[in-house]
Design a protein around this motif. Sequence first.
Motif, PDB file in Angstrom:
ATOM      1  N   TRP A   1       0.859  -1.187   0.000  1.00  0.00           N
ATOM      2  CA  TRP A   1       0.000   0.000   0.000  1.00  0.00           C
ATOM      3  C   TRP A   1       0.894   1.235   0.000  1.00  0.00           C
ATOM      4  N   ASN A   2       0.997   1.879  -1.159  1.00  0.00           N
ATOM      5  CA  ASN A   2       1.737   3.133  -1.269  1.00  0.00           C
ATOM      6  C   ASN A   2       0.744   4.287  -1.259  1.00  0.00           C
ATOM      7  N   ASP A   3       0.655   4.925  -0.124  1.00  0.00           N
ATOM      8  CA  ASP A   3      -0.256   6.048   0.097  1.00  0.00           C
ATOM      9  C   ASP A   3       0.528   7.330  -0.179  1.00  0.00           C
ATOM     10  N   ALA A   4       0.622   7.685  -1.471  1.00  0.00           N
ATOM     11  CA  ALA A   4       1.563   8.724  -1.918  1.00  0.00           C
ATOM     12  C   ALA A   4       1.403  10.052  -1.190  1.00  0.00           C
ATOM     13  N   GLU A   5       0.186  10.407  -0.810  1.00  0.00           N
ATOM     14  CA  GLU A   5      -0.035  11.700  -0.157  1.00  0.00           C
ATOM     15  C   GLU A   5      -0.112  11.564   1.363  1.00  0.00           C
ATOM     16  N   GLY A   6       0.139  10.364   1.879  1.00  0.00           N
ATOM     17  CA  GLY A   6       0.085  10.153   3.321  1.00  0.00           C
ATOM     18  C   GLY A   6      -1.288  10.403   3.916  1.00  0.00           C
ATOM     19  N   GLU A   7      -2.325  10.198   3.103  1.00  0.00           N
ATOM     20  CA  GLU A   7      -3.691  10.520   3.515  1.00  0.00           C
ATOM     21  C   GLU A   7      -4.172   9.655   4.682  1.00  0.00           C
TER      22      GLU A   7
ATOM     23  N   ILE B   1       3.642  -3.775   8.317  1.00  0.00           N
ATOM     24  CA  ILE B   1       5.025  -3.286   8.309  1.00  0.00           C
ATOM     25  C   ILE B   1       5.010  -1.882   7.730  1.00  0.00           C
ATOM     26  N   ARG B   2       5.502  -0.915   8.513  1.00  0.00           N
ATOM     27  CA  ARG B   2       5.626   0.452   8.024  1.00  0.00           C
ATOM     28  C   ARG B   2       6.971   0.581   7.320  1.00  0.00           C
ATOM     29  N   LEU B   3       6.938   0.698   5.994  1.00  0.00           N
ATOM     30  CA  LEU B   3       8.188   0.770   5.237  1.00  0.00           C
ATOM     31  C   LEU B   3       8.945   2.060   5.487  1.00  0.00           C
TER      32      LEU B   3
ATOM     33  N   LEU C   1       2.290  -4.132   3.718  1.00  0.00           N
ATOM     34  CA  LEU C   1       3.474  -3.268   3.686  1.00  0.00           C
ATOM     35  C   LEU C   1       3.034  -1.867   3.260  1.00  0.00           C
ATOM     36  N   TYR C   2       3.004  -0.960   4.229  1.00  0.00           N
ATOM     37  CA  TYR C   2       2.478   0.383   4.011  1.00  0.00           C
ATOM     38  C   TYR C   2       3.598   1.412   3.954  1.00  0.00           C
ATOM     39  N   SER C   3       3.466   2.363   3.009  1.00  0.00           N
ATOM     40  CA  SER C   3       4.415   3.470   2.926  1.00  0.00           C
ATOM     41  C   SER C   3       3.688   4.728   2.480  1.00  0.00           C
ATOM     42  N   PRO C   4       3.874   5.849   3.176  1.00  0.00           N
ATOM     43  CA  PRO C   4       3.252   7.113   2.774  1.00  0.00           C
ATOM     44  C   PRO C   4       4.051   7.810   1.677  1.00  0.00           C
ATOM     45  N   THR C   5       4.471   7.052   0.674  1.00  0.00           N
ATOM     46  CA  THR C   5       5.280   7.587  -0.427  1.00  0.00           C
ATOM     47  C   THR C   5       4.818   6.977  -1.740  1.00  0.00           C
TER      48      THR C   5
END
Length: 300
Positions: A25-31, A47-49, A71-75
């Motif tokens: 899960w790439n949450d590009a805007e960190g929403e 897991i917070r990448l 696997l989550y990343s706010p990017t």
Amino acid sequence: MTTASPAFLPALLRLFEEGHKLVFWNDAEGEFVQEVERLELNGAALIRLDQTPLLRVKLMLESEPSANWLLYSPTEVPEPTADWLLDARVRAKPFSADTASMQLDDLGLASHALRHHLKLRAKFLRAKDRVERLKRWVDPQDTAADLDRKMLAVLARADTPDAAGIFLRVFSALAADGADLGGIPKALTDMASNELEVAFWSLAELEFGYREPAGESPSLRGLLYRLLVTDFAGAIGSTPPSLSSFVITDRIRAAHACVFASRWRSDMANYASYDKLASAVAEELHITPLLGSLHADQLA
């Protein structure tokens, strides 16, 4: 007090229920960065990448290959050449929780490139009843143009999501409103309010080659002039000089116009609207005086 589950959670859990072990899960805007820590994942591990060294992540995945991992990343998704987890990503399932991505999943569309287009169609997609009607016609391989055409069919309440079905319904509504060629039926108003009016006129150009000269806005009157005059000229085998500016010059689209007009006037559900609008066009373009110069075989 129990906190309500986020709207995206069922779609996320469904991926694990379908057997996917790895979900990126790439949450590009960190929403959703605040919500992700509170998710109840029913046995899957988060897991917070952005907080875990990537080498450690690789070791965790390799040590428990049968476990479920989110696997989550706010990017943004990294470029393949810079992605330390590329081997895991290629066998994983991507997830997005933004509205457009969930609508993409809900409609069963295959191309994630349509996310931006769905954002542009947010007004249409806000109404659940419209979305449910749209679902009947959506194909996983639909393009943006396909979706727009099907949305137009929903707004026009057409029986079929093809161009002919849309224009038949719009013209029928115009005739029912009094056959005023300058009128704007509700279907067209709904298209404008849902930011699909441009798509309607683009469909008219694609199907019939209809467009007005530079600086002039398209209209149902202009479209009817082109369709009916082209059909009339094709039927008599010539074009009266006073009507030449209304004849569709592209042969393929002129043929489409003639086929459409033939279907319209022979359709039991729509021939009455054809009679009304054809009479209105004939009156405005002074067709009756032109008939006197035609030969009997042309009139026949």
